[in-house]
Design a protein around this motif. Structure first.
Motif, PDB file in Angstrom:
ATOM      1  N   ASP A 321     106.267  48.642  54.951  1.00 40.70           N
ATOM      2  CA  ASP A 321     105.762  48.230  53.641  1.00 40.70           C
ATOM      3  C   ASP A 321     104.235  48.170  53.673  1.00 40.70           C
ATOM      4  O   ASP A 321     103.647  47.310  54.344  1.00 40.70           O
ATOM      5  CB  ASP A 321     106.329  46.854  53.256  1.00 40.70           C
ATOM      6  CG  ASP A 321     107.845  46.879  53.149  1.00 40.70           C
ATOM      7  OD1 ASP A 321     108.391  47.970  52.908  1.00 40.70           O
ATOM      8  OD2 ASP A 321     108.475  45.815  53.336  1.00 40.70           O
ATOM      9  N   VAL A 322     103.579  49.095  52.969  1.00 35.67           N
ATOM     10  CA  VAL A 322     102.116  49.108  52.889  1.00 35.67           C
ATOM     11  C   VAL A 322     101.661  47.918  52.033  1.00 35.67           C
ATOM     12  O   VAL A 322     102.258  47.647  50.991  1.00 35.67           O
ATOM     13  CB  VAL A 322     101.634  50.444  52.285  1.00 35.67           C
ATOM     14  CG1 VAL A 322     100.108  50.437  52.145  1.00 35.67           C
ATOM     15  CG2 VAL A 322     102.109  51.613  53.131  1.00 35.67           C
ATOM     16  N   PRO A 323     100.644  47.132  52.404  1.00 36.06           N
ATOM     17  CA  PRO A 323      99.738  47.315  53.558  1.00 36.06           C
ATOM     18  C   PRO A 323     100.148  46.498  54.768  1.00 36.06           C
ATOM     19  O   PRO A 323      99.280  46.132  55.578  1.00 36.06           O
ATOM     20  CB  PRO A 323      98.410  46.833  52.998  1.00 36.06           C
ATOM     21  CG  PRO A 323      98.810  45.696  52.104  1.00 36.06           C
ATOM     22  CD  PRO A 323     100.140  46.067  51.499  1.00 36.06           C
ATOM     23  N   ASN A 324     101.410  46.168  54.895  1.00 38.81           N
ATOM     24  CA  ASN A 324     101.886  45.305  55.981  1.00 38.81           C
ATOM     25  C   ASN A 324     102.636  46.102  57.055  1.00 38.81           C
ATOM     26  O   ASN A 324     103.584  45.601  57.664  1.00 38.81           O
ATOM     27  CB  ASN A 324     102.802  44.211  55.412  1.00 38.81           C
ATOM     28  CG  ASN A 324     102.102  43.339  54.395  1.00 38.81           C
ATOM     29  OD1 ASN A 324     101.048  42.776  54.679  1.00 38.81           O
ATOM     30  ND2 ASN A 324     102.672  43.239  53.196  1.00 38.81           N
ATOM     31  N   VAL A 325     102.235  47.338  57.261  1.00 39.14           N
ATOM     32  CA  VAL A 325     102.878  48.169  58.274  1.00 39.14           C
ATOM     33  C   VAL A 325     102.644  47.558  59.654  1.00 39.14           C
ATOM     34  O   VAL A 325     101.509  47.186  60.003  1.00 39.14           O
ATOM     35  CB  VAL A 325     102.336  49.605  58.227  1.00 39.14           C
ATOM     36  CG1 VAL A 325     102.995  50.463  59.301  1.00 39.14           C
ATOM     37  CG2 VAL A 325     102.549  50.207  56.848  1.00 39.14           C
ATOM     38  N   CYS A 326     103.692  47.433  60.421  1.00 39.51           N
ATOM     39  CA  CYS A 326     103.569  46.847  61.754  1.00 39.51           C
ATOM     40  C   CYS A 326     104.752  47.268  62.616  1.00 39.51           C
ATOM     41  O   CYS A 326     105.755  47.804  62.128  1.00 39.51           O
ATOM     42  CB  CYS A 326     103.479  45.315  61.684  1.00 39.51           C
ATOM     43  SG  CYS A 326     104.960  44.539  60.987  1.00 39.51           S
ATOM     44  N   ILE A 327     104.621  47.017  63.916  1.00 43.52           N
ATOM     45  CA  ILE A 327     105.676  47.268  64.899  1.00 43.52           C
ATOM     46  C   ILE A 327     106.023  45.946  65.558  1.00 43.52           C
ATOM     47  O   ILE A 327     105.132  45.206  65.994  1.00 43.52           O
ATOM     48  CB  ILE A 327     105.222  48.298  65.951  1.00 43.52           C
ATOM     49  CG1 ILE A 327     104.947  49.652  65.290  1.00 43.52           C
ATOM     50  CG2 ILE A 327     106.259  48.457  67.048  1.00 43.52           C
ATOM     51  CD1 ILE A 327     104.340  50.676  66.244  1.00 43.52           C
ATOM     52  N   TYR A 400     103.621  56.996  64.341  1.00 43.11           N
ATOM     53  CA  TYR A 400     103.861  55.755  63.600  1.00 43.11           C
ATOM     54  C   TYR A 400     102.636  54.840  63.654  1.00 43.11           C
ATOM     55  O   TYR A 400     102.211  54.286  62.639  1.00 43.11           O
ATOM     56  CB  TYR A 400     105.078  55.050  64.206  1.00 43.11           C
ATOM     57  CG  TYR A 400     105.578  53.843  63.444  1.00 43.11           C
ATOM     58  CD1 TYR A 400     104.822  52.677  63.327  1.00 43.11           C
ATOM     59  CD2 TYR A 400     106.838  53.853  62.853  1.00 43.11           C
ATOM     60  CE1 TYR A 400     105.281  51.567  62.654  1.00 43.11           C
ATOM     61  CE2 TYR A 400     107.314  52.750  62.168  1.00 43.11           C
ATOM     62  CZ  TYR A 400     106.537  51.607  62.068  1.00 43.11           C
ATOM     63  OH  TYR A 400     107.001  50.521  61.388  1.00 43.11           O
ATOM     64  N   ARG A 401     102.045  54.700  64.862  1.00 44.41           N
ATOM     65  CA  ARG A 401     100.980  53.708  65.038  1.00 44.41           C
ATOM     66  C   ARG A 401      99.586  54.266  64.729  1.00 44.41           C
ATOM     67  O   ARG A 401      98.595  53.557  64.866  1.00 44.41           O
ATOM     68  CB  ARG A 401     101.018  53.149  66.461  1.00 44.41           C
ATOM     69  CG  ARG A 401     100.631  54.122  67.524  1.00 44.41           C
ATOM     70  CD  ARG A 401     100.566  53.489  68.918  1.00 44.41           C
ATOM     71  NE  ARG A 401     101.869  53.116  69.429  1.00 44.41           N
ATOM     72  CZ  ARG A 401     102.262  51.852  69.572  1.00 44.41           C
ATOM     73  NH1 ARG A 401     101.458  50.869  69.233  1.00 44.41           N
ATOM     74  NH2 ARG A 401     103.462  51.588  70.066  1.00 44.41           N
TER      75      ARG A 401
END
Length: 512
Positions: A321-327, A400-401
């Motif tokens: 979910d942009v802007p909360n992209v994370c791994i 992805y990152r």
């Protein structure tokens, strides 16, 4: 007289076989034989027979003695056997009536005697030895009369299976050594084809099943985490997470005269933590303006999820979910090995240090076995769980990152930018010499090995790889010196038990 079981029309020389022939005498025969004097000298008394009926009664009711004693006076059928006569060279090809004109007998079966009512007589022929056309004769002696039954057979040359020649009488069944293997019969071909069809079908089913499972895992989106499901961690751990302590100089210090140890403050960079589905996880935020879940990213996630090794930090989930992209990855509460090594309050003997190095090596070896290059290996990416096991993290998921450069430039969060600056500054020492001066490069296994050698130096010295050096005053190709691990008196725990070997390991993969 007739043949019941006659010899074959063609037979190989020296081949054994049996023949059966039949003799039936009726009243007409006895009348004829008596009238022609063939019973004149018969009878046990030697006085002859009065008439044909008396002769018939004697033949049918007199028991014969043994073969050696039987003759026309005590046995009606006192001689039965079979013999052969080669016809080659004989006048008019006539043999007989029962022996060759020369008087020689080529094949002579055992003599039989018995009652006239026996009917069928069987003789065993041990083999015919003269090649060519041969007459086979069944010979009877009845009273004073000789009877013969003749038949012709062709004797073939004896074949020698294994002499390399497929001679007459040999074929693929009787002599495959000389004549070769017989072609497969239709039923055998059908059986083989059926088996192959079943095997190929089974293989296709198994292959299709595994392909289906792979595709299923590729398109499985259960790893995607919603931003609302990632809860902020409470308490001190949520505020600080896993601490990474970094010695560095301020990026605004342009004097270049003070060493890092003397003038720089200690900068703390934290690995953020959160609660996801009831478990604590480590959060790696990624700055992206937009996120497109491409097939390449799906393959990266699939490859990462399939990795299962004790010394690899497990991938838990990812938020797109942009802007909360994370791994989200497995959380290791003791921080990185850099935190542990530089904490003087944590006693670390060399058994612990060797264990740290072995754990990292096993994790990296598993990655390389699965064709995954880390490319970002450093001590801060080697974390320690609550059992003091080191796990390699921040691997894979290259696409992805990848951060959006525009998002980084537009980010107003100075603290995050400072963190990124210090992280980047610390990374140069782990970069292999062949990548010096390259802002972007393709990671290699050799590059990972070089970074591992730097970590070995950190483990040996329990210090930052830069030591007291000022990063701003060092060339990009700088590398730490080989540590001096000579034995120290009085402190066995801090003395490397194998200094030469340890130095050779780190120097062989890095400095030589």
């Amino acid at each position: 007289m007739r043949w019941i079981v006659s010899p074959p029309s063609e037979i190989e020389a020296e081949t054994e076989f049996n023949v059966t022939y039949e003799l039936i005498l009726d009243t007409t025969f006895y009348t004829w034989a008596f009238n022609n004097g063939y019973f004149d000298n018969s009878g046990s008394s030697g006085s002859g027979f009065a008439d044909a009926l008396t002769a018939q009664n004697w033949c049918e009711n007199t028991a014969c003695p043994a073969v050696t004693s039987a003759d026309e006076t005590n046995c009606c059928v006192h001689h039965v056997n079979a013999h052969s006569c080669p016809l080659a060279g004989l006048p008019n090809a006539l043999c007989g009536p029962w022996i060759p004109p020369t008087g020689s007998v080529f094949t002579h079966s055992s003599v039989l005697v018995g009652p006239v009512q026996q009917g069928n007589w069987t003789s065993h022929i041990g083999g015919l030895y003269e090649e060519g056309l041969t007459a086979l004769i069944a010979h009877f002696k009845v009273a004073g009369l000789h009877l013969a039954l003749e038949i012709e057979t062709k004797v073939l040359s004896k074949t020698d299976c294994g002499d390399g020649t497929c001679a007459a009488g040999e074929d693929c069944e009787t002599c495959p050594k000389d004549c070769g293997s017989c072609p497969l019969k239709s039923w055998a071909i059908a059986l083989i084809v059926t088996f192959l069809v079943i095997a190929v079908t089974a293989a296709c089913i198994v292959f299709g099943y595994f392909r289906y499972q792979q595709r299923k895992l590729l398109w499985d989106e259960s790893w995607i985490a919603k931003h609302d499901d990632i809860k902020e961690d409470d308490g001190l751990r949520g505020a600080f997470g896993s601490m990474i302590s970094v010695n560095c100089s301020s990026k605004n210090d342009i004097s270049g005269t003070n060493s890092m140890a003397m003038s720089a403050t200690r900068k703390q960079v934290f690995a953020k933590t959160a609660i996801y589905k009831g478990r604590t996880v480590c959060v790696r935020k990624i700055k992206k303006k937009e996120f497109l879940l491409t097939s390449k990213i799906r393959k990266e996630v699939k490859a990462t999820r399939e990795l299962d090794q004790l010394n690899l930090c497990k991938f838990v989930a990812g938020c797109i979910d942009v802007p909360n992209v994370c791994i989200l990855t497995e959380y290791c509460p003791k921080g990185s090995i850099s935190d542990v090594l530089m904490n003087d309050e944590v006693p670390l003997n060399w058994a612990f240090r060797f264990s740290f190095a072995s754990d990292i090596a096993r994790g990296m070896n598993h990655l390389h076995d699965h064709k995954i290059i880390h490319g970002r290996l450093k001590s801060n990416n080697c974390v320690v769980d609550d059992r003091w096991t080191v796990k390699v993290t921040d691997y894979g998921l290259t696409e992805y990152r990848t951060k959006d450069r525009m998002m980084i430039d537009l980010d107003d969060d100075d603290d995050d930018n400072d963190d990124d600056y210090y992280k980047e500054m610390r990374t140069h020492v782990y970069r292999a010499p062949e990548f010096t001066g390259q802002s972007s490069y393709i990671p290699t296994q050799a590059g990972d090995v070089y970074a591992f050698a730097i970590i070995l130096v950190e483990i040996a010295t329990r210090n930052d790889p830069y030591g007291d050096e000022d990063v701003n005053d060092l060339p990009e190709s700088w590398k730490p010196p080989v540590p001096d691990l000579n034995p120290e008196y009085g402190d066995k725990d801090n003395t490397c038990p194998c200094p030469s070997d340890y130095i050779n390991v780190s120097s062989d993969v890095n400095f030589l």
